[in-house]
Design a protein around this motif. Structure first.
Motif, short mmCIF file in Angstrom:
data_model
loop_
_atom_site.label_atom_id
_atom_site.label_comp_id
_atom_site.label_asym_id
_atom_site.label_seq_id
_atom_site.Cartn_x
_atom_site.Cartn_y
_atom_site.Cartn_z
N LYS A 56 100.34 6.03 59.21
CA LYS A 56 99.28 5.09 59.61
C LYS A 56 98.33 5.75 60.59
O LYS A 56 98.74 6.43 61.53
N GLY A 57 97.04 5.56 60.33
CA GLY A 57 96.02 6.15 61.19
C GLY A 57 95.65 7.57 60.83
O GLY A 57 94.66 8.10 61.34
N ARG A 58 96.42 8.20 59.96
CA ARG A 58 96.14 9.57 59.55
C ARG A 58 95.80 9.69 58.06
O ARG A 58 94.97 10.52 57.68
N PHE A 59 96.43 8.88 57.23
CA PHE A 59 96.23 8.92 55.78
C PHE A 59 95.44 7.69 55.34
O PHE A 59 95.62 6.60 55.90
N THR A 60 94.62 7.87 54.30
CA THR A 60 93.87 6.76 53.73
C THR A 60 93.97 6.82 52.22
O THR A 60 93.63 7.84 51.61
N ILE A 61 94.42 5.72 51.62
CA ILE A 61 94.48 5.63 50.16
C ILE A 61 93.22 4.92 49.67
O ILE A 61 92.74 3.97 50.32
N SER A 62 92.68 5.39 48.57
CA SER A 62 91.47 4.77 48.02
C SER A 62 91.45 4.96 46.52
O SER A 62 92.27 5.70 45.96
N GLN A 63 90.49 4.34 45.87
CA GLN A 63 90.42 4.41 44.42
C GLN A 63 88.98 4.45 43.97
O GLN A 63 88.09 3.95 44.66
N ASP A 64 88.76 5.03 42.82
CA ASP A 64 87.46 5.01 42.15
C ASP A 64 87.74 4.47 40.76
O ASP A 64 88.18 5.21 39.87
N ASN A 65 87.50 3.17 40.58
CA ASN A 65 87.83 2.55 39.30
C ASN A 65 87.00 3.13 38.15
O ASN A 65 87.46 3.21 37.02
N ALA A 66 85.77 3.51 38.44
CA ALA A 66 84.91 4.07 37.39
C ALA A 66 85.48 5.38 36.85
O ALA A 66 85.32 5.70 35.67
N LYS A 67 86.14 6.13 37.72
CA LYS A 67 86.72 7.41 37.32
C LYS A 67 88.22 7.28 37.02
O LYS A 67 88.85 8.28 36.66
N ASN A 68 88.76 6.08 37.19
CA ASN A 68 90.20 5.88 37.00
C ASN A 68 91.01 6.87 37.81
O ASN A 68 91.97 7.49 37.33
N THR A 69 90.63 7.01 39.07
CA THR A 69 91.24 8.02 39.93
C THR A 69 91.66 7.41 41.25
O THR A 69 90.93 6.60 41.84
N LEU A 70 92.83 7.81 41.69
CA LEU A 70 93.39 7.40 42.97
C LEU A 70 93.33 8.58 43.92
O LEU A 70 93.51 9.73 43.49
N TYR A 71 93.08 8.31 45.20
CA TYR A 71 92.98 9.38 46.18
C TYR A 71 93.91 9.12 47.37
O TYR A 71 94.27 7.98 47.66
N LEU A 72 94.25 10.21 48.03
CA LEU A 72 94.95 10.12 49.31
C LEU A 72 94.31 11.14 50.25
O LEU A 72 94.49 12.34 50.08
N GLN A 73 93.54 10.63 51.21
CA GLN A 73 92.95 11.49 52.22
C GLN A 73 93.95 11.65 53.35
O GLN A 73 94.38 10.65 53.94
N MET A 74 94.31 12.89 53.64
CA MET A 74 95.33 13.17 54.66
C MET A 74 94.69 13.99 55.78
O MET A 74 94.25 15.12 55.56
N ASN A 75 94.64 13.39 56.95
CA ASN A 75 94.09 14.06 58.13
C ASN A 75 95.17 14.28 59.17
O ASN A 75 96.23 13.65 59.11
#
Length: 135
Positions: A65-84
């Motif tokens: 929590k506070g370091r990672f962010t999950i997100s999605q791009d439905n148009a690209k059918n892609t899931l992301y995980l930004q890890m800081n």
């Protein structure tokens, strides 16, 4: 046939960042429970972050929590995980998971996607991408 393909893993020093991607095929992300898990050598696979694709609600493990962010791009059918602010203890194989059930019954109880769920309540898995964080 549903396929999940992860990418973006690599080796970084502590404090660095990485962004993982998970490209899905065989279904659309419009109403699924999707998330990221990780497994370090000799340890159980653990949930990292989950997102309900229909409304974007998320859930995170306390350790990220506070370091990672999950997100999605439905148009690209892609899931992301930004890890800081990566730490050596984040070193693991990271897996993308998906399941069409927003509410899943598993192990004698029900799980709502937004509240998190165990690995057994996900039907589809990617092959994983390795993340290594050095001190």
């Amino acid at each position: 046939q549903v396929q999940l393909v992860e990418s973006g893993g690599g080796s970084v020093q502590a404090g660095g960042s990485l962004r993982l991607s998970c490209a899905a095929s065989g279904y659309t992300y419009s109403s699924y429970c999707t998330g990221w898990f990780r497994q370090a050598p000799g340890k159980e696979r653990e949930g990292v972050a989950i997102i309900t694709t229909a409304d974007g609600s998320t859930s995170y493990a306390d350790s990220v929590k506070g370091r990672f962010t999950i997100s999605q791009d439905n148009a690209k059918n892609t899931l992301y995980l930004q890890m800081n602010s990566l730490k050596p203890e984040d070193t693991a194989m990271y897996y993308c998971a998906a399941d069409r059930r927003i509410m899943a019954w598993y192990g004698g109880r029900s799980y709502n996607c937004a509240s998190g769920r165990p690995r057994g309540a996900f039907a589809y898995w990617g092959q994983g991408t390795q993340v290594t964080v050095s001190s």
